[in-house]
Write an enzyme that holds these catalytic residues in place. Structure first.
Site, PDB file in Angstrom:
ATOM      1  N   ASP A  15       1.054  -1.215   0.135  1.00 14.46           N
ATOM      2  CA  ASP A  15       0.126  -0.010   0.064  1.00 14.46           C
ATOM      3  C   ASP A  15       0.850   1.294   0.010  1.00 14.46           C
ATOM      4  O   ASP A  15       2.148   1.056   0.150  1.00 14.46           O
ATOM      5  CB  ASP A  15      -0.864  -0.113   1.261  1.00 14.46           C
ATOM      6  CG  ASP A  15      -1.619   1.182   1.379  1.00 14.46           C
ATOM      7  OD1 ASP A  15      -2.560   1.521   0.371  1.00 14.46           O
ATOM      8  OD2 ASP A  15      -1.542   1.904   2.398  1.00 14.46           O
ATOM      9  N   ASP A  17      -0.513   5.032   0.677  1.00  9.26           N
ATOM     10  CA  ASP A  17      -0.959   6.301   1.614  1.00  9.26           C
ATOM     11  C   ASP A  17      -0.995   5.589   2.983  1.00  9.26           C
ATOM     12  O   ASP A  17      -1.748   4.593   3.323  1.00  9.26           O
ATOM     13  CB  ASP A  17      -2.246   6.893   1.229  1.00  9.26           C
ATOM     14  CG  ASP A  17      -2.332   7.717  -0.164  1.00  9.26           C
ATOM     15  OD1 ASP A  17      -1.578   8.414   0.143  1.00  9.26           O
ATOM     16  OD2 ASP A  17      -3.444   7.374  -1.001  1.00  9.26           O
TER      17      ASP A  17
END
Length: 272
Positions: A15, A17
């Site tokens: 991932d 953010d």
């Protein structure tokens, strides 16, 4: 750190953010970790629910932070959503409520994004230039039976200014107005994860999903059958971990305070 059933990975889905950066601020250790993965040639992809930017733009952002990246390293919910539509209806027409990254992904997938009276799909991401006319048009299409695809259900989007309304917040408005539920592509749906796995050519059980959000990253990894590594660097932290456990009913396969702790654990498994 708490670890349970994480075995040596053949690849990682990472991932962005809250995991590698907050807005334009790099999370401590992100550059060193990715550089180390490249050095030992462990395959990975950056997998993001954010549909606003094309992969090349995302890669440029990472490089500015000192995190090595190329466009081919990035998989977005926009790409997965466009590919999903193209697979079930090649050349379909779409009404897009979203930004440049979503529009470019639709074109690259061979979809028709011209303003048609009766498009086949509404394809919605985040739109930071949202106005009432756009909402009125989109709701009218949904009320008339147009199929609804949502890039991601995130109600909040991390930024330099804190948490902002995300695609899921816009979708809540559209769903309330139209009564139509979307097909969700991004995490916690496993559609985005499976799209990324296909890109890497790996099986879910050979791969870890690494992220900061129990409700999206870890839930999606679990749904797809990946190992799950939670880093407490973003949405989930030591203060709310137990609340997210109760809310999701999920226990990650590994919990790490930060990227350096995760890095040490991965490289111990790799024997480097």
């Amino acid at each position: 750190m708490s670890t349970h059933n994480l075995s040596k990975p053949k690849g990682l889905l990472i991932d962005l953010d809250g995991t590698l950066y907050h807005g334009e601020r790099k999370i401590d250790g992100a550059d060193e970790w990715i550089a180390g993965l490249r050095e030992v040639k462990l395959p990975y992809l950056f997998v993001t629910n954010n549909s606003t930017a094309a992969p090349g733009v995302v890669a440029d952002r990472l490089n500015r932070m000192g995190i090595p990246a190329a466009a081919d390293d990035v998989v977005t919910s926009a790409q997965a959503a466009a590919a999903y539509i193209a697979r079930i209806r090649p050349g379909a027409s779409v009404h897009i409520l979203g930004e440049t990254g979503l529009k470019e992904a639709a074109v690259e997938a061979g979809l028709n994004i011209e303003a048609l009276e009766r498009p086949d799909f509404v394809l919605q991401g985040i739109d930071r230039e949202l106005n009432y006319e756009k909402l009125k048009r989109t709701v009218a299409l949904l009320l008339n039976g147009t199929e609804y695809i949502l890039t991601n259900p995130d109600v909040l989007l991390p930024s330099d200014d804190g948490l902002l309304p995300g695609a899921g917040s816009l979708s809540a408005l559209l769903q309330t107005a139209s009564g139509v539920k979307p097909t969700i592509i991004g995490k916690p749906s496993n559609i985005l994860v499976e799209f990324a796995l296909d890109r890497m050519g790996l099986k879910a059980e050979e791969t870890w999903m690494v992220g900061d959000n129990m409700a999206t990253d870890i839930a999606a990894g679990r749904s797809a059958g990946c190992g799950t590594a939670l880093v407490l660097t973003g949405i989930t932290n030591t203060g709310n971990l137990d609340r997210f456990r109760a809310q999701t009913g999920i226990e990650p396969d590994g919990i790490f305070a930060d990227l350096r702790e995760l890095n040490t654990y991965i490289f111990s498994l790799l024997g480097t």
